[in-house]
Design a protein around this motif. Structure first.
Motif, PDB file in Angstrom:
ATOM      1  N   THR A 131       6.217 -12.461  -5.138  1.00  0.00           N
ATOM      2  CA  THR A 131       5.287 -13.498  -5.672  1.00  0.00           C
ATOM      3  C   THR A 131       5.981 -14.982  -5.650  1.00  0.00           C
ATOM      4  N   ASP A 168       1.926 -13.570   0.899  1.00  0.00           N
ATOM      5  CA  ASP A 168       0.664 -13.675   0.311  1.00  0.00           C
ATOM      6  C   ASP A 168      -0.169 -12.558   1.000  1.00  0.00           C
ATOM      7  N   ASP A 311      -3.189  -8.878 -19.379  1.00  0.00           N
ATOM      8  CA  ASP A 311      -4.648  -9.202 -19.283  1.00  0.00           C
ATOM      9  C   ASP A 311      -5.276  -8.393 -20.300  1.00  0.00           C
ATOM     10  N   ALA A 340       1.776  -9.781 -13.253  1.00  0.00           N
ATOM     11  CA  ALA A 340       1.011 -10.280 -14.352  1.00  0.00           C
ATOM     12  C   ALA A 340       1.013 -11.753 -14.155  1.00  0.00           C
ATOM     13  N   SER A 341       2.423 -12.268 -14.429  1.00  0.00           N
ATOM     14  CA  SER A 341       2.941 -13.797 -14.226  1.00  0.00           C
ATOM     15  C   SER A 341       2.362 -14.422 -12.961  1.00  0.00           C
ATOM     16  N   ALA A 342       2.119 -13.804 -12.052  1.00  0.00           N
ATOM     17  CA  ALA A 342       1.611 -14.273 -10.943  1.00  0.00           C
ATOM     18  C   ALA A 342       0.130 -14.423 -10.536  1.00  0.00           C
ATOM     19  N   GLY A 343      -0.733 -13.666 -11.558  1.00  0.00           N
ATOM     20  CA  GLY A 343      -1.874 -13.910 -11.689  1.00  0.00           C
ATOM     21  C   GLY A 343      -2.638 -12.507 -11.286  1.00  0.00           C
ATOM     22  N   VAL A 344      -1.712 -11.740 -11.149  1.00  0.00           N
ATOM     23  CA  VAL A 344      -2.474 -10.217 -10.648  1.00  0.00           C
ATOM     24  C   VAL A 344      -2.680  -9.349 -11.917  1.00  0.00           C
ATOM     25  N   PRO A 345      -4.139  -9.218 -12.351  1.00  0.00           N
ATOM     26  CA  PRO A 345      -4.291  -8.497 -13.499  1.00  0.00           C
ATOM     27  C   PRO A 345      -3.259  -7.094 -13.533  1.00  0.00           C
TER      28      PRO A 345
END
Ligand SMILES: [Zn+2]
Length: 386
Positions: A131, A168, A311, A340-345
């Motif tokens: 991430t 990515d 989430d 989660a902190s990297a925006g993945v639910p």
């Protein structure tokens, strides 16, 4: 599957597991993972950072649903922390196939590399590199207790250390991540439920304290001539306990190295690692700065993970699917928190641990509860895949 893994990296004297990242035990576990993937006809992908992915369906058709955990352990750990999540992921796929289900989205089992940070001091290295929250240059330079850098260790394992870094392409394949884990506490015991759902992960970090002194003979150096770094270290341990109580957080010195480490010598240097965590970030930070100021040590922050709130819609959906499973916070860090902190639910399922003990050979989960975990995970995956 857990029985097959039982002897790998097991210390025969203590019964505990020592599965440092990239050690022979870890390499054997990674081979086991590849074998389980092949046996099920899943496509294996090893990403730039050494994380293992076993895909059911074409990941390019994603983003997909990913489940799994890690196979490395803390030193003298138990058999469930990590492996239970990976084993349950494969077992959940088996269960879905028995039911004749074919996922409508690609589905993967992941094994994150070096989750515990036992070897290089930084936890969740595989997911932090993936991430981009861990700088690859810093990672390459991290040293283990033998003085080997991560770059050396990776090269010896046949990996290219220069490939490390934010990935990515791999990250884009992960639409949602669900990690099943043995509970590290007794939150589920009082609730009469075999499986629970995580609400949040406390903010937590690790700091290295280096106390410098002067090495000398234990028999010939008068007390008032000594510059003994063990004394400020001892003070720091006691201060940490008192300050933790005052701030309402947890503080632990669980690892210490003494140079030169002779019973008949005053040490020249003491390095100790502080783990601090708690419900409130400000209180944890206050404790660490208080300890740093008063200790006389050179202090470096080896890792810091802010609070993770999973989430909420996903969490509620998962809890609902499991018949209103209990929702509970945890003080333990996980790859799911990094994602989660990297925006993945992301969501986590916890399997009941009757004693609450973990990071110890006494860690336990009953076979029936493990089966309940697999069933729960398979229903969650099924719902997320359609
Ligand atoms: Zn774990």
């Amino acid at each position: 599957m857990l029985e097959v893994l039982e002897e790998i990296g097991r210390d025969r004297d203590s019964g505990g597991y020592v599965r440092d990242a990239w050690s022979p035990a870890d390499l054997e576990l990674r081979e086991w993972f590849k074998g389980e993937a092949a046996r099920r006809g899943l496509d294996l992908d090893v990403d730039r950072n050494g994380n293992l992915w076993a895909w059911w369906g074409d990941p390019a058709a994603g983003p997909g649903v990913v489940t799994g955990s890690h196979l490395d352990s803390v030193r003298q750990g138990g058999p469930f922390d990590g492996p239970l999540g990976v084993v349950s992921a494969f077992a959940a796929i088996d269960l879905m196939r028995e039911r004749g289900l074919t996922p409508g989205r690609p589905l993967a089992v992941v094994c994150f590399t070096d989750e515990e940070g036992a070897r290089f001091g930084v936890p969740c290295i595989g997911s932090r590199l993936l991430t981009g929250v861990l700088d690859p240059e810093r990672a390459r330079g991290l040293r283990d207790d033998e003085g080997d850098t991560m770059a050396d260790v990776l090269r010896r394992a046949g990996r290219d250390p220069m490939a490390l870094g934010r990935d990515d392409e791999t990250l884009a394949r992960v639409g949602v991540f669900v990690e099943l884990h043995v509970e590290q506490g007794r939150g589920l015991v009082g609730k009469g439920a075999p499986v629970g759902v995580a609400s949040s992960i406390w903010p937590h970090g690790r700091w290295r304290f280096d106390f410098q002194g002067t090495a000398d003979h234990a028999g010939t150096t008068r007390l008032h001539d000594r510059d003994d770094p063990m004394l400020p270290f001892a003070r720091a341990v006691l201060t940490a306990r008192v300050a933790a109580e005052r701030h309402g957080v947890l503080a632990t010195f669980g690892k210490v190295r003494v140079w030169p480490g002779n019973a008949n010598a005053i040490p020249g240097r003491v390095s100790a690692w502080l783990d601090a965590r708690g419900a409130g970030e400000r209180a944890v930070r206050a404790l660490v700065s208080e300890l740093t100021l008063g200790s006389g040590a050179t202090v470096s922050e080896e890792s810091w993970t802010p609070v993770v709130d999973f989430d909420v819609p996903l969490r509620d959906k998962v809890a609902g699917l499991l018949g209103d499973a209990p929702i509970l916070p945890t003080g333990a860090g996980h790859d799911a928190g990094i994602l989660a902190s990297a925006g993945v639910p992301s969501a986590m399922l916890f399997v009941r641990n009757p004693t609450g003990v973990s990071h110890s050979p006494a860690e336990h989960a009953d076979a029936d509860d493990c089966r309940a975990g697999v069933t729960a995970l398979s229903s969650v995956l099924e719902a997320l895949c359609t």
